[in-house]
Write an enzyme that holds these catalytic residues in place. Structure first.
Site, PDB file in Angstrom:
ATOM      1  NE  ARG A  27      47.567  39.286  55.966  1.00  0.00           N
ATOM      2  CZ  ARG A  27      46.718  39.323  56.982  1.00  0.00           C
ATOM      3  NH1 ARG A  27      45.640  40.049  56.889  1.00  0.00           N
ATOM      4  NH2 ARG A  27      46.941  38.640  58.078  1.00  0.00           N
ATOM      5  CD1 TRP A  74      56.994  42.764  56.991  1.00  0.00           C
ATOM      6  CD2 TRP A  74      57.030  41.459  58.798  1.00  0.00           C
ATOM      7  NE1 TRP A  74      57.565  43.476  58.021  1.00  0.00           N
ATOM      8  CE2 TRP A  74      57.597  42.712  59.135  1.00  0.00           C
ATOM      9  CE3 TRP A  74      56.962  40.482  59.778  1.00  0.00           C
ATOM     10  CZ2 TRP A  74      58.072  43.002  60.409  1.00  0.00           C
ATOM     11  CZ3 TRP A  74      57.438  40.761  61.056  1.00  0.00           C
ATOM     12  CH2 TRP A  74      57.982  42.021  61.359  1.00  0.00           C
ATOM     13  CG  ASN A  99      50.430  34.977  58.827  1.00  0.00           C
ATOM     14  OD1 ASN A  99      49.308  35.408  59.023  1.00  0.00           O
ATOM     15  ND2 ASN A  99      51.483  35.565  59.333  1.00  0.00           N
ATOM     16  CE  LYS A 487      50.650  56.790  60.577  1.00  0.00           C
ATOM     17  NZ  LYS A 487      49.875  56.282  61.639  1.00  0.00           N
TER      18      LYS A 487
END
Ligand code: HGA
Length: 610
Positions: A27, A74, A99, A487
């Site tokens: 995450r 993050w 978060n 991707k």
């Protein structure tokens, strides 16, 4: 994004926190940290980079405590530095992990600075720690201080807090970001997702928007936005430890690519069980919701958006009603035209994607009552806010680059298409039987595509030194070209763009020269001849072609034209099968370039911020 874990127990919780953070690392992996109770003040260890580095530091500093919180970050506000890493501390007494994004952090910072608080980070988060401390200093209990502080906040948060002066509890709050409580025996936990605590308990309570919670060793109390005690339903999570382990694979992405035959088989199990495209697959009152739907609006982000784009071809082609697909972060901020007969379909692997959730809320505020969520985590926020749900059974997806979630979303969207077609009298019994048969064979066809891996790995060696690549497709395979380019970008950092093959001559052809590899998704469908012409246009400019096709397409290799074939054309399900080669190409190119496949730079999974 950002992982939170906290524990209160009768034993040392530090190993639990570190184990939990390792499972939450997907995450966010800019930095990691934990805070525990000390003798006189809260102790904290933080490191930029991976949890393993923070773990070594925690071991070296003999971190041991029955109460603690941890975080993998993050970064949204403030660079990737140790000072900006969570937990954030106020006055050595109170530690907090967060978060989300506090939108009014500047205003709160100014207010707190005027009250004498000093800041040591650039984050939006630090204001929350000081705010709670400020209310504590005025005599509030830890829970009251949290409940008062969150009223001052605009934005989104999942928060866990410990306080040195109150060693018997931990408090938590949720608004817009996921947070659950884990119920143990004489010990309790908070976590962003169940993977962080599954080695200790499977009994979980999902906090709802605006909830706060107080955890002691003995119990958990939950309160709603008004501070009124509420009972939230207890769930037994079915996430298995094995599904969170790598097993014999090198990367989670590799594991998840190879799990696709099983993931698809599990996703169609209910469909095969009822033996037809029955509305009940989407919920008890689905027949009523779906029957007179006159159009479909799909809202999603990233890979899920490309699943939606694929579905548009299916829905308009097979159901004969308009289908629009829009990036959720755009839809939510424009003036959309409400249509009560329109079906709103949201797609999200985690069910917590903030932009998608907000787009759904916006659609509902416009009066849309027909909402359907396609999601891999059934208890998450988006399915809970939707009237109908189709649960993709991909299992836990840990690799940041989505793979099995995408193909199972396609299966779900195809099931929706066939169900809508049947409800509108556009699917005859024979055709329905043929589609069911095709779906039954799909896991086998996907396995055949996986068997192409050695050939694709050879191509990847040729891709790895390149800086740019183009992906082309037409019709229903154009979104697969988009997915292939995404991707490749995500995990190998090669700049890749996808175009509908017919669009090339309108501009992007200018990019083609001998250094530009061009990947073409060219199965044997009705557009194949058109695609062949577009490929000639590339060859004529010296571009090197890498063509994924199927055995029925009848074209061979030649100078500058490389071909890999799936065994046979699978008709309308072809985009699902042709996803596999582009996933494998990205994976092996990333391997050859030595990038971090599961944790690509700057990204994280479960995008719970705007
Ligand atoms: N805004 C906080 C937390 C970031 C987050 O939740 N990311 O997903 C920060 O920047 O530290």
């Amino acid at each position: 994004m950002c992982g939170i874990v906290g524990a209160i127990a009768d034993r040392d919780v530090v190993p639990l926190l570190i184990d939990g953070l390792k499972r939450l690392e997907y995450r966010g992996y800019d930095s990691a940290g934990i805070a525990i109770l000390g003798d006189t003040c809260v102790r904290r260890v933080r490191r930029t980079g991976r949890v393993a580095e923070m773990e070594s530091a925690a071991l070296a500093e003999s971190f041991v405590s029955p109460l603690g919180i941890g975080h993998t970050r993050w970064a949204t506000h403030g660079g990737v530095t140790e000072n900006n890493a969570h937990p954030h501390i106020s006055h050595g007494e109170l530690a907090l992990v967060h978060n989300g994004i506090i939108e009014n952090h500047e205003q709160q910072r100014a207010r707190l600075q005027a009250l004498g608080y000093e800041f040591e980070s650039q984050t939006d988060t630090e204001v929350v720690a000081h705010l709670i401390h400020h209310y504590r200093a005025q005599g509030a209990s830890l829970l009251q201080a949290l409940q008062t502080a969150v009223r001052d906040l605009d934005g989104a948060y999942a928060i866990a807090v410990i306080d040195q002066r109150d060693p018997s509890r931990m408090v938590a709050a949720r608004m817009g970001c996921p947070l659950l409580v884990g119920l143990g025996d004489g010990e309790n936990f908070v976590a962003s997702d169940v993977s962080a605590i599954v080695s200790s308990t499977r009994r979980v309570i999902f906090l709802e928007e605006g909830d706060t919670a107080e955890l002691t060793r003995e119990g958990v109390a939950v309160f709603d936005t008004d501070g009124t005690p509420v009972q939230r339903e207890e769930h037994l999570s079915d996430v298995s430890l094995a599904s969170l382990e790598l097993g014999p694979y090198r990367h989670f992405m590799q594991k998840e690519i190879h799990e696709q035959p099983r993931a698809i088989a599990d996703t169609i199990e209910a469909l095969m069980g009822v033996g037809g495209f029955a509305p009940e697959l989407f919920g008890a009152d689905a027949a009523e919701v779906l029957r007179d739907v006159d159009s479909v609006q799909i809202l999603a982000c990233g890979t899920s958006y490309y699943a939606g784009l694929t579905a548009r071809y299916w829905i308009e082609g097979m159901v004969g009603i308009p289908c629009a697909v829009e990036v959720a972060s755009e839809y939510r901020y424009r003036t959309a035209v409400a249509n009560p007969r329109q079906l709103i379909v949201t797609i999200s692997q985690s069910g917590e994607t903030l932009d998608t959730m907000e787009a759904l809320k916006y659609a509902k505020s416009l009066g849309h009552a027909r909402t359907l969520s396609i999601c891999n985590v059934p208890e998450s926020a988006i399915p809970r806010a939707s009237r109908l749900v189709y649960h993709t059974r991909a299992g836990a997806e840990i690799g940041v680059a989505s793979t099995k979630a995408f193909t199972t979303q396609l299966v779900a969207l195809f099931t929706l298409t066939a169900t809508l077609a049947k409800l509108r009298g556009k699917l005859a019994a024979l055709q329905e039987a043929e589609l069911l048969e095709a779906l039954r064979h799909l896991p086998g066809s996907v396995q055949h595509a996986l068997n192409l891996e050695p050939q694709i790995a050879v191509w990847a060696e040729r891709f790895s030194p390149r800086q740019h690549a183009l992906f082309l497709g037409r019709g229903v395979h154009y979104p697969i070209a988009l997915e292939g380019a995404l991707k490749l970008k995500e995990i190998s950092y090669i700049h890749a763009e996808a175009y509908p093959a017919g669009e090339l001559k309108h501009g992007p052809l200018a990019l083609v020269d001998k250094d530009m590899p061009v990947v073409v998704i060219a199965p044997n469908d009705r557009l194949l001849e058109k695609v062949k012409s577009n490929m000639q246009e590339v060859r004529a400019r010296g571009g090197e072609l890498f063509v994924f096709t199927d055995a029925d397409s009848q074209f061979g290799e030649s100078e500058g034209v490389h071909v890999i074939r799936t065994p046979r054309h699978v008709g309308v399900l072809s985009p699902i099968v042709h996803t596999i080669p582009v996933q494998l190409l990205a994976y092996h190119t990333a391997l050859a370039r030595g990038t971090d496949v599961d944790k690509p730079r700057n990204l994280a999974k479960s995008v719970t911020v705007e």
